[in-house]
Design a protein around this motif. Structure first.
Motif, short mmCIF file in Angstrom:
data_model
loop_
_atom_site.label_atom_id
_atom_site.label_comp_id
_atom_site.label_asym_id
_atom_site.label_seq_id
_atom_site.Cartn_x
_atom_site.Cartn_y
_atom_site.Cartn_z
N ASN A 298 0.86 -1.19 0.00
CA ASN A 298 0.00 0.00 0.00
C ASN A 298 0.90 1.23 0.00
O ASN A 298 1.77 1.38 0.85
N GLN B 16 -4.19 6.26 -5.29
CA GLN B 16 -3.82 5.02 -4.63
C GLN B 16 -2.79 4.23 -5.43
O GLN B 16 -2.86 4.15 -6.66
N LEU C 17 -1.65 0.38 -4.91
CA LEU C 17 -2.14 -0.69 -4.05
C LEU C 17 -2.13 -2.04 -4.76
O LEU C 17 -2.39 -2.13 -5.96
N ASN D 52 -4.25 -4.56 -5.42
CA ASN D 52 -5.70 -4.81 -5.41
C ASN D 52 -6.05 -6.28 -5.15
O ASN D 52 -7.17 -6.58 -4.75
N LYS E 15 -6.73 -8.98 2.07
CA LYS E 15 -7.07 -8.04 3.13
C LYS E 15 -7.74 -6.77 2.60
O LYS E 15 -8.30 -5.99 3.37
N TYR E 16 -7.66 -6.54 1.27
CA TYR E 16 -8.26 -5.35 0.69
C TYR E 16 -9.56 -5.65 -0.06
O TYR E 16 -10.10 -4.78 -0.75
N LEU F 272 -12.62 -3.08 0.49
CA LEU F 272 -12.41 -1.64 0.46
C LEU F 272 -13.52 -0.94 -0.30
O LEU F 272 -14.27 -1.56 -1.07
N GLN G 119 -10.84 3.40 -3.00
CA GLN G 119 -9.61 3.07 -2.29
C GLN G 119 -8.69 2.14 -3.07
O GLN G 119 -7.58 1.84 -2.62
N TYR G 120 -9.13 1.70 -4.24
CA TYR G 120 -8.31 0.78 -5.02
C TYR G 120 -7.33 1.52 -5.92
O TYR G 120 -7.41 2.73 -6.11
#
Length: 226
Positions: free
Chosen positions: A94, A115, A117, A119, A123-124, A127, A131-132
């Motif tokens: 992240n 962002q 990240l 994807n 754990k994501y 979201l 937030q991606y």
């Protein structure tokens, strides 16, 4: 009848012309760009220079450097620009790309944050859409599914002009929007984003304690700022 040697010569000439054309197109595509990172040290960058280090032509986020990754910003401020860079994620990584940001405060709100990240990390999975990877945090969601497998290098381009922004990942446009238009009826995260009205500021990497690598960071200014 054409001799074999003439065919071979013709093949070499055609190959040379094709390669020359490709090189010319590539050079034209990079016209006006200059490097933000010299590949050797963090000259021209400020912020958490203990959590970020120059290594083998890359800027590497070192979670053992202190400050949970922290932020690394360009010394210079930018307004309208095209930014190109390559990045390599590690599992669950992240990070963020700050634009139009001041040096103090949370860049996602006092500037804008795009962002960066993984994807695909479990754990994501829950979201919010904004937030991606590639999304303007809290404001505009990006399309998913165009990142390379974790560990491979991705190429990203960010085009910013006025309040418009376009993000291209590995050749596909994953976001094309307008900061102001998208937030005229309120932001997606229901929070205050005064940075939406900033028209210039620093560009930075916004770490969260995960190892991420960046290289070939270059920019083309569409406006000139001090």
């Amino acid at each position: 009848m054409v001799k074999i040697i003439d065919i071979q010569h013709l093949f070499v000439m055609v190959a040379f012309l094709v390669l020359s054309s490709c090189a010319s197109q590539k050079n034209a595509n990079e016209s006006g760009f200059y490097a933000l990172f010299n590949g050797k040290d963090l000259t021209g960058w400020v912020g958490n220079t203990s959590s970020y280090r120059a290594e083998d032509g890359m800027i590497v986020v070192d979670p053992n450097g202190g400050g949970s990754g922290g932020n690394l910003f360009t010394e210079k401020e930018y307004g309208d620009f095209i930014l190109r860079f390559e990045f390599q994620l590690t599992p669950g990584a992240n990070n963020g790309l700050g634009i139009h940001a001041p040096l103090e405060g949370d860049a996602a709100y006092v500037g804008k944050e795009l962002q960066i990240l993984d994807n695909t990390a479990d754990k994501y999975k829950d979201l919010q859409p904004y937030q991606y990877h590639g999304s303007v945090y809290g404001i505009i969601p990006a399309q998913r599914g165009y990142g390379k497998p974790v560990g491979e290098w991705n190429l990203q381009e960010v085009f910013v002009k006025g309040s418009t922004i376009k993000v291209t990942l590995n050749g596909t446009t994953i976001l094309d929007g307008d900061f102001i238009e998208a937030s005229k009826n309120g932001t997606m995260d229901k929070k205050d984003h005064p940075g939406l009205h900033r028209t210039q500021g620093h560009i930075g990497f916004l770490g969260h304690g995960d190892i991420v690598r960046f290289k070939n960071i270059r920019i083309k200014e569409l406006t000139t700022n001090k």
